[in-house]
Design a protein around this motif. Structure first.
Motif, mmCIF file in Angstrom:
data_model
loop_
_atom_site.group_PDB
_atom_site.id
_atom_site.type_symbol
_atom_site.label_atom_id
_atom_site.label_comp_id
_atom_site.label_asym_id
_atom_site.label_seq_id
_atom_site.Cartn_x
_atom_site.Cartn_y
_atom_site.Cartn_z
ATOM 1 N N ILE A 152 0.839 -1.203 0.000
ATOM 2 C CA ILE A 152 0.000 0.000 0.000
ATOM 3 C C ILE A 152 0.872 1.249 0.000
ATOM 4 O O ILE A 152 0.651 2.193 -0.770
ATOM 5 C CB ILE A 152 -0.941 -0.001 1.220
ATOM 6 N N ASN A 153 1.886 1.266 0.870
ATOM 7 C CA ASN A 153 2.788 2.413 0.923
ATOM 8 C C ASN A 153 3.568 2.572 -0.375
ATOM 9 O O ASN A 153 3.842 3.698 -0.805
ATOM 10 C CB ASN A 153 3.753 2.272 2.103
ATOM 11 N N PHE A 154 3.908 1.453 -1.007
ATOM 12 C CA PHE A 154 4.612 1.501 -2.285
ATOM 13 C C PHE A 154 3.721 2.127 -3.354
ATOM 14 O O PHE A 154 4.160 2.973 -4.145
ATOM 15 C CB PHE A 154 5.037 0.093 -2.686
ATOM 16 N N GLU A 155 2.438 1.737 -3.361
ATOM 17 C CA GLU A 155 1.506 2.308 -4.336
ATOM 18 C C GLU A 155 1.291 3.793 -4.074
ATOM 19 O O GLU A 155 1.252 4.611 -5.002
ATOM 20 C CB GLU A 155 0.169 1.563 -4.293
ATOM 21 N N LYS A 156 1.157 4.171 -2.801
ATOM 22 C CA LYS A 156 0.990 5.587 -2.460
ATOM 23 C C LYS A 156 2.230 6.384 -2.871
ATOM 24 O O LYS A 156 2.124 7.519 -3.339
ATOM 25 C CB LYS A 156 0.741 5.730 -0.964
ATOM 26 N N TYR A 157 3.393 5.783 -2.694
ATOM 27 C CA TYR A 157 4.645 6.435 -3.093
ATOM 28 C C TYR A 157 4.679 6.670 -4.600
ATOM 29 O O TYR A 157 5.047 7.760 -5.075
ATOM 30 C CB TYR A 157 5.814 5.565 -2.626
ATOM 31 N N LEU A 256 12.278 -4.093 -9.094
ATOM 32 C CA LEU A 256 12.708 -5.072 -8.094
ATOM 33 C C LEU A 256 11.612 -5.275 -7.049
ATOM 34 O O LEU A 256 11.294 -6.424 -6.692
ATOM 35 C CB LEU A 256 14.005 -4.597 -7.423
ATOM 36 N N CYS A 257 11.033 -4.178 -6.568
ATOM 37 C CA CYS A 257 9.943 -4.279 -5.590
ATOM 38 C C CYS A 257 8.767 -5.045 -6.169
ATOM 39 O O CYS A 257 8.149 -5.875 -5.480
ATOM 40 C CB CYS A 257 9.502 -2.882 -5.161
ATOM 41 N N LEU A 258 8.441 -4.785 -7.432
ATOM 42 C CA LEU A 258 7.315 -5.471 -8.061
ATOM 43 C C LEU A 258 7.596 -6.963 -8.186
ATOM 44 O O LEU A 258 6.710 -7.795 -7.930
ATOM 45 C CB LEU A 258 7.037 -4.866 -9.443
ATOM 46 N N ARG A 259 8.819 -7.329 -8.572
ATOM 47 C CA ARG A 259 9.179 -8.754 -8.659
ATOM 48 C C ARG A 259 9.007 -9.433 -7.300
ATOM 49 O O ARG A 259 8.432 -10.528 -7.205
ATOM 50 C CB ARG A 259 10.631 -8.907 -9.118
ATOM 51 N N ILE A 260 9.518 -8.788 -6.264
ATOM 52 C CA ILE A 260 9.431 -9.367 -4.921
ATOM 53 C C ILE A 260 7.978 -9.534 -4.513
ATOM 54 O O ILE A 260 7.580 -10.576 -3.969
ATOM 55 C CB ILE A 260 10.197 -8.485 -3.915
ATOM 56 N N ASN A 308 -5.105 -5.576 -6.334
ATOM 57 C CA ASN A 308 -4.505 -4.244 -6.248
ATOM 58 C C ASN A 308 -3.386 -4.014 -7.248
ATOM 59 O O ASN A 308 -2.840 -2.912 -7.308
ATOM 60 C CB ASN A 308 -3.956 -3.996 -4.836
ATOM 61 N N LYS A 309 -3.039 -5.035 -8.022
ATOM 62 C CA LYS A 309 -1.853 -4.913 -8.864
ATOM 63 C C LYS A 309 -2.091 -4.092 -10.128
ATOM 64 O O LYS A 309 -1.170 -3.473 -10.652
ATOM 65 C CB LYS A 309 -1.335 -6.309 -9.262
ATOM 66 N N LYS A 310 -3.326 -4.065 -10.607
ATOM 67 C CA LYS A 310 -3.595 -3.410 -11.895
ATOM 68 C C LYS A 310 -3.190 -1.934 -11.853
ATOM 69 O O LYS A 310 -2.425 -1.464 -12.698
ATOM 70 C CB LYS A 310 -5.073 -3.557 -12.245
ATOM 71 N N ARG A 311 -3.696 -1.213 -10.865
ATOM 72 C CA ARG A 311 -3.385 0.213 -10.781
ATOM 73 C C ARG A 311 -1.924 0.436 -10.406
ATOM 74 O O ARG A 311 -1.278 1.357 -10.907
ATOM 75 C CB ARG A 311 -4.303 0.881 -9.761
#
Length: 549
Positions: A152-157, A256-260, A308-311
């Motif tokens: 969530i924080n990654f998406e907000k970032y 990298l974050c997305l892969r993880i 949540n991955k689409k957006r």
């Protein structure tokens, strides 16, 4: 749309009937709860994403310089303009999306090292829990929630970075600002000059500059802790790099974050399904209530990872391909494909006009087009109408007077190998006008004849939607137009010659590139099968999947 966003924000923020403490708690949790799959306001997100996409495109086309006064390309103080105003930003993002997703699925060494270290920690945790599978099951759910909060924080970032690239007059709603920003502000909270090492003053918030222009490097450096500088490196001195945690390596860090996240979501769900849920169900000491609570708590992170991955991925692609991370090759590819798509669209229209003309010539006395059943604005989007208008001006309105006369239509059909008399051309135009007159105002030309205006052209075009034409027949007719010598192949010269007759405006170099791209067997010419594949691939989608009206 702004009013709609304001209304939704006010509904959330008012929270009538709650105490002050309850409101503060809810406001703290709301940004996280709103990202849960069953609580996401997809209507608001869709509105916001549409508006920010348009704003992002406008800024992308400006190609601002990175230093004050941040002038757009082509203006005083700006760089040389390299991207046209009609550039298809969405197509560019699609190219980059495919490229980045192909890169994401290639799990690199860093990702494997991360999960190797995580596996060691996992077994250490198992040992700390005295090898209790039940304890490990609850710990696994807790780990899932930790990853959910981090995602969530990654998406907000990422959404915050995207906001900083928008010109302030195009920001959808300041109430939806997501991150505290490092900028010089006055006591009223308005942005002022960037100060620090920069001496030139900047415009205030209403001046139209993106938020990244207001970065104060000195203030940003003071607010970064030593730990932050150790992990993420020194404060970048490039304004747009400063938006990203790892500066110029920001997009790679995002991948990298997305892969993880993707790998962990698979591992998390597999562990639950294969090990922990069956174990909890078979455990005699686990009550039915505890099992239900466990399943509910465990399923939330799993569902969030899925929905949540689409957006998140779309935003990741956007922020990784703008500003200093623009990909020139993707721009070139998208421009070439846009040119090809436009060419095929015009060719298909030639085919439809030619087919209509042949039907008319077969029996002029009984020929009549069906009357329009609905206004073209009900069938075509504003973007499609704008694109059709540009296409009409470029290819069907040679004198630029906003209409297609019988004489011009006669010349148009001549390029398709169909000969019409003046009377026949006028009769065809009159038939097209008659079919649209219920919804479009008809005006005669100065000589008393009827002409095909842009609005009638739009109406005729919308009336073609849902007609399931034979693409093979379309390709064969068009192929015969290009194959001047009936050799069964289209050479570069034949291709360029016919496109010039149709006033396509394609250069020799672009024609060569197009032939090379479509020439699957590499013999330097286009066969009929290769030409059919061209028509099939770029056939206008609205003709295939949309019904009339």
């Amino acid at each position: 749309e702004n009013a709609e966003l304001d209304k939704k924000h006010d509904e959330v923020s008012s929270m009538p009937g709650l105490s002050g403490i309850s409101k503060r708690v809810i406001r703290f949790l709301l940004p996280y709860l709103s990202f849960l799959p069953f609580l996401r306001d997809e209507t608001r997100e869709c509105l916001e994403d549409k508006m920010e996409f348009c704003a992002l495109r406008l800024e992308f086309l400006k190609e601002r310089s990175y230093t004050p006064p941040f002038a757009p390309a082509g203006e005083v103080g700006g760089n040389q303009k390299t991207i046209g105003d009609n550039f298809n930003f969405g197509r560019y993002l699609t190219f980059v999306y495919a490229k980045k997703m192909a890169h994401v699925v290639e799990i690199d060494v860093t990702t494997w090292l991360f999960f190797a270290a995580a596996t060691v920690c996992y077994f250490l945790l198992f040992g700390a829990l005295e090898f209790s599978l039940k304890g490990l099951a609850w710990a696994w759910v807790l780990i899932g929630w930790v990853f959910h909060v981090l995602s969530i924080n990654f998406e907000k970032y990422l959404l915050g970075i995207r906001d900083r690239f928008l010109a302030t007059e195009y920001v959808p709603n300041p109430k939806f600002r997501r991150l505290t920003w490092h900028a010089a502000v006055n006591s009223q909270g308005n942005l002022v000059s960037c100060g620090g090492t920069e001496k030139e003053p900047l415009k205030k918030l209403g001046g139209g500059l993106p938020m990244w222009c207001y970065i104060d490097f000195d203030q940003l450096d003071r607010q970064r802790s030593k730990l932050t500088k150790t992990i993420f490196g020194p404060t970048p001195q490039h304004r747009q790099h400063a938006l990203y945690l790892f500066g110029s390596d920001g997009p790679e860090f995002h991948l990298l974050c997305l892969r993880i996240m993707l790998v962990f979501s698979c591992v998390y769900s597999a562990q639950l399904i294969i090990l922990f849920v069956p174990m909890m169900a078979q455990d005699e000491n686990t009550s039915t209530f505890s099992l239900i609570v466990f399943c509910v708590l465990a399923s939330v992170p799993a569902l969030a990872f899925i929905f949540n991955k689409k957006r998140l991925i779309a935003t990741l692609v956007q922020v990784g391909t703008i500003g200093p991370f623009v990909l020139p090759q993707a721009i070139s590819d998208s421009e070439r494909e846009e040119q090809t798509s436009m060419t095929v669209r015009v060719l298909v229209l030639y085919f439809k006009l030619a087919s209509m003309t042949k039907q008319f010539l077969a029996d002029p006395s009984t020929f009549e087009l069906p009357r329009a059943r609905t206004h073209y604005t009900n069938s075509l989007s504003s973007e499609e109408i704008a694109e059709l208008g540009r296409m009409f001006r470029l290819f069907f309105d040679p004198d630029g007077d906003g209409s297609l006369t019988g004489k011009e239509f006669q010349s148009l059909m001549d390029t398709a190998g169909i000969m019409l008399t003046d009377i026949e051309a006028d009769e065809l135009i009159r038939s097209m006008v008659k079919s649209a007159e219920s919804f479009v105002e008809v005006k005669d030309t100065e000589d008393g004849k009827v002409a095909l205006s842009t609005h009638i052209f739009f109406q005729w075009y919308s009336d073609q939607l849902g007609d399931n034409d034979d693409k093979k027949e379309c390709a064969q007719l068009l192929f015969s137009l290009f194959d001047d010598d009936d050799s069964g192949d289209i050479t570069v010269m034949e291709f360029k010659h016919q496109l010039d007759k149709m006033a396509m405006g394609i250069s020799q170099e672009e024609a060569n590139e197009l032939i090379q791209e479509l020439d699957l067997d590499g013999n330097g010419v286009l066969s009929e099968n290769e030409f059919e594949e061209l028509i099939e691939h770029f056939y206008p989608i609205e003709f295939q999947h949309r019904s009339k009206g």
